[in-house]
Scaffold this motif. Structure first.
Motif, mmCIF file in Angstrom:
data_model
loop_
_atom_site.group_PDB
_atom_site.id
_atom_site.type_symbol
_atom_site.label_atom_id
_atom_site.label_comp_id
_atom_site.label_asym_id
_atom_site.label_seq_id
_atom_site.Cartn_x
_atom_site.Cartn_y
_atom_site.Cartn_z
ATOM 1 N N ALA A 1 0.861 -1.177 0.000
ATOM 2 C CA ALA A 1 0.000 0.000 0.000
ATOM 3 C C ALA A 1 0.899 1.227 0.000
ATOM 4 C CB ALA A 1 -0.921 0.009 1.210
ATOM 5 N N ALA A 2 0.620 2.157 -0.890
ATOM 6 C CA ALA A 2 1.422 3.379 -1.009
ATOM 7 C C ALA A 2 2.902 3.053 -1.158
ATOM 8 C CB ALA A 2 1.177 4.297 0.191
ATOM 9 N N GLY A 3 3.203 1.997 -1.902
ATOM 10 C CA GLY A 3 4.583 1.617 -2.163
ATOM 11 C C GLY A 3 5.290 0.921 -1.014
ATOM 12 N N LYS A 4 4.577 0.653 0.060
ATOM 13 C CA LYS A 4 5.194 0.029 1.228
ATOM 14 C C LYS A 4 4.663 -1.382 1.421
ATOM 15 C CE LYS A 4 5.846 4.364 3.650
ATOM 16 N NZ LYS A 4 5.557 5.135 4.847
ATOM 17 N N ALA A 5 5.566 -2.263 1.807
ATOM 18 C CA ALA A 5 5.190 -3.648 2.107
ATOM 19 C C ALA A 5 4.380 -3.688 3.403
ATOM 20 C CB ALA A 5 6.444 -4.504 2.255
ATOM 21 N N ALA A 6 3.613 -4.746 3.549
ATOM 22 C CA ALA A 6 2.839 -4.947 4.773
ATOM 23 C C ALA A 6 3.775 -5.135 5.964
ATOM 24 C CB ALA A 6 1.936 -6.168 4.628
ATOM 25 N N THR A 7 3.353 -4.633 7.096
ATOM 26 C CA THR A 7 4.107 -4.827 8.337
ATOM 27 C C THR A 7 3.832 -6.236 8.862
ATOM 28 O OG1 THR A 7 2.313 -4.076 9.766
ATOM 29 C CG2 THR A 7 3.843 -2.381 8.916
ATOM 30 N N PRO A 8 4.658 -6.725 9.771
ATOM 31 C CA PRO A 8 4.369 -8.028 10.374
ATOM 32 C C PRO A 8 2.983 -8.074 11.033
ATOM 33 C CG PRO A 8 6.627 -7.404 10.849
ATOM 34 C CD PRO A 8 5.979 -6.216 10.198
ATOM 35 N N GLU A 9 2.575 -6.981 11.655
ATOM 36 C CA GLU A 9 1.254 -6.925 12.282
ATOM 37 C C GLU A 9 0.134 -7.026 11.243
ATOM 38 O OE1 GLU A 9 3.709 -4.640 12.824
ATOM 39 O OE2 GLU A 9 4.315 -5.279 14.829
ATOM 40 N N GLN A 10 0.305 -6.346 10.114
ATOM 41 C CA GLN A 10 -0.689 -6.419 9.045
ATOM 42 C C GLN A 10 -0.737 -7.822 8.449
ATOM 43 O OE1 GLN A 10 0.917 -3.110 6.791
ATOM 44 N NE2 GLN A 10 -0.925 -1.889 7.199
ATOM 45 N N LEU A 11 0.431 -8.425 8.247
ATOM 46 C CA LEU A 11 0.464 -9.791 7.722
ATOM 47 C C LEU A 11 -0.246 -10.752 8.667
ATOM 48 C CD1 LEU A 11 4.095 -9.950 6.307
ATOM 49 C CD2 LEU A 11 1.973 -9.999 4.983
ATOM 50 N N GLN A 12 -0.054 -10.580 9.965
ATOM 51 C CA GLN A 12 -0.724 -11.439 10.936
ATOM 52 C C GLN A 12 -2.234 -11.229 10.901
ATOM 53 O OE1 GLN A 12 0.656 -13.986 12.874
ATOM 54 N NE2 GLN A 12 -1.536 -14.423 12.966
ATOM 55 N N ALA A 13 -2.664 -9.984 10.774
ATOM 56 C CA ALA A 13 -4.098 -9.698 10.690
ATOM 57 C C ALA A 13 -4.695 -10.345 9.434
ATOM 58 C CB ALA A 13 -4.343 -8.190 10.694
ATOM 59 N N MET A 14 -3.968 -10.309 8.327
ATOM 60 C CA MET A 14 -4.433 -10.949 7.095
ATOM 61 C C MET A 14 -4.458 -12.462 7.265
ATOM 62 S SD MET A 14 -2.720 -8.709 4.066
ATOM 63 C CE MET A 14 -1.594 -7.565 4.853
ATOM 64 N N ALA A 15 -3.428 -13.007 7.886
ATOM 65 C CA ALA A 15 -3.376 -14.453 8.123
ATOM 66 C C ALA A 15 -4.558 -14.899 8.991
ATOM 67 C CB ALA A 15 -2.045 -14.838 8.768
ATOM 68 N N ASP A 16 -4.893 -14.113 10.003
ATOM 69 C CA ASP A 16 -6.036 -14.430 10.866
ATOM 70 C C ASP A 16 -7.332 -14.443 10.063
ATOM 71 O OD1 ASP A 16 -4.257 -14.581 12.991
ATOM 72 O OD2 ASP A 16 -4.787 -12.595 13.798
ATOM 73 N N ARG A 17 -7.490 -13.490 9.154
ATOM 74 C CA ARG A 17 -8.687 -13.434 8.311
ATOM 75 C C ARG A 17 -8.749 -14.649 7.377
ATOM 76 N NH1 ARG A 17 -11.476 -8.362 7.530
ATOM 77 N NH2 ARG A 17 -10.746 -6.860 9.053
#
Length: 90
Positions: free
Chosen positions: A67-83
């Motif tokens: 998003a906006a040229g930036k990779a997902a943070t570990p926290e965002q990746l975990q939130a996506m993994a949970d979903r």
């Protein structure tokens, strides 16, 4: 190929079970929806495959959310993994 800290691995066998063998394209809207729910509507992701393992059980679709040229943070990746787990894809 081990997943990097900016990739979200999804077992291909789970996608095959839900969408039919080889129908990863059918899952695209769901997967992008998961990414955008966590990172915002402007987020996107690249799709890559890891099929190097001899046993197909271990083959993966690797999402690279940005998003906006930036990779997902570990926290965002975990939130996506949970979903994804809640959807039966993780």
């Amino acid at each position: 190929m081990p997943a990097s800290p900016t990739l979200l691995p999804i077992p291909l066998r789970l996608l095959d079970d839900r969408y039919g063998p080889g129908n990863v394209d059918e899952a695209e809207d769901t997967l992008i929806g998961v990414v955008q729910a966590v990172m915002g509507e402007q987020a996107s992701c690249a799709f890559n495959f890891d099929t190097q393992h001899a046993n197909p059980w271990f083959h993966q679709l690797l999402l690279e959310p940005r998003a906006a040229g930036k990779a997902a943070t570990p926290e965002q990746l975990q939130a996506m993994a949970d979903r994804l787990v809640a959807l039966g894809l993780g």
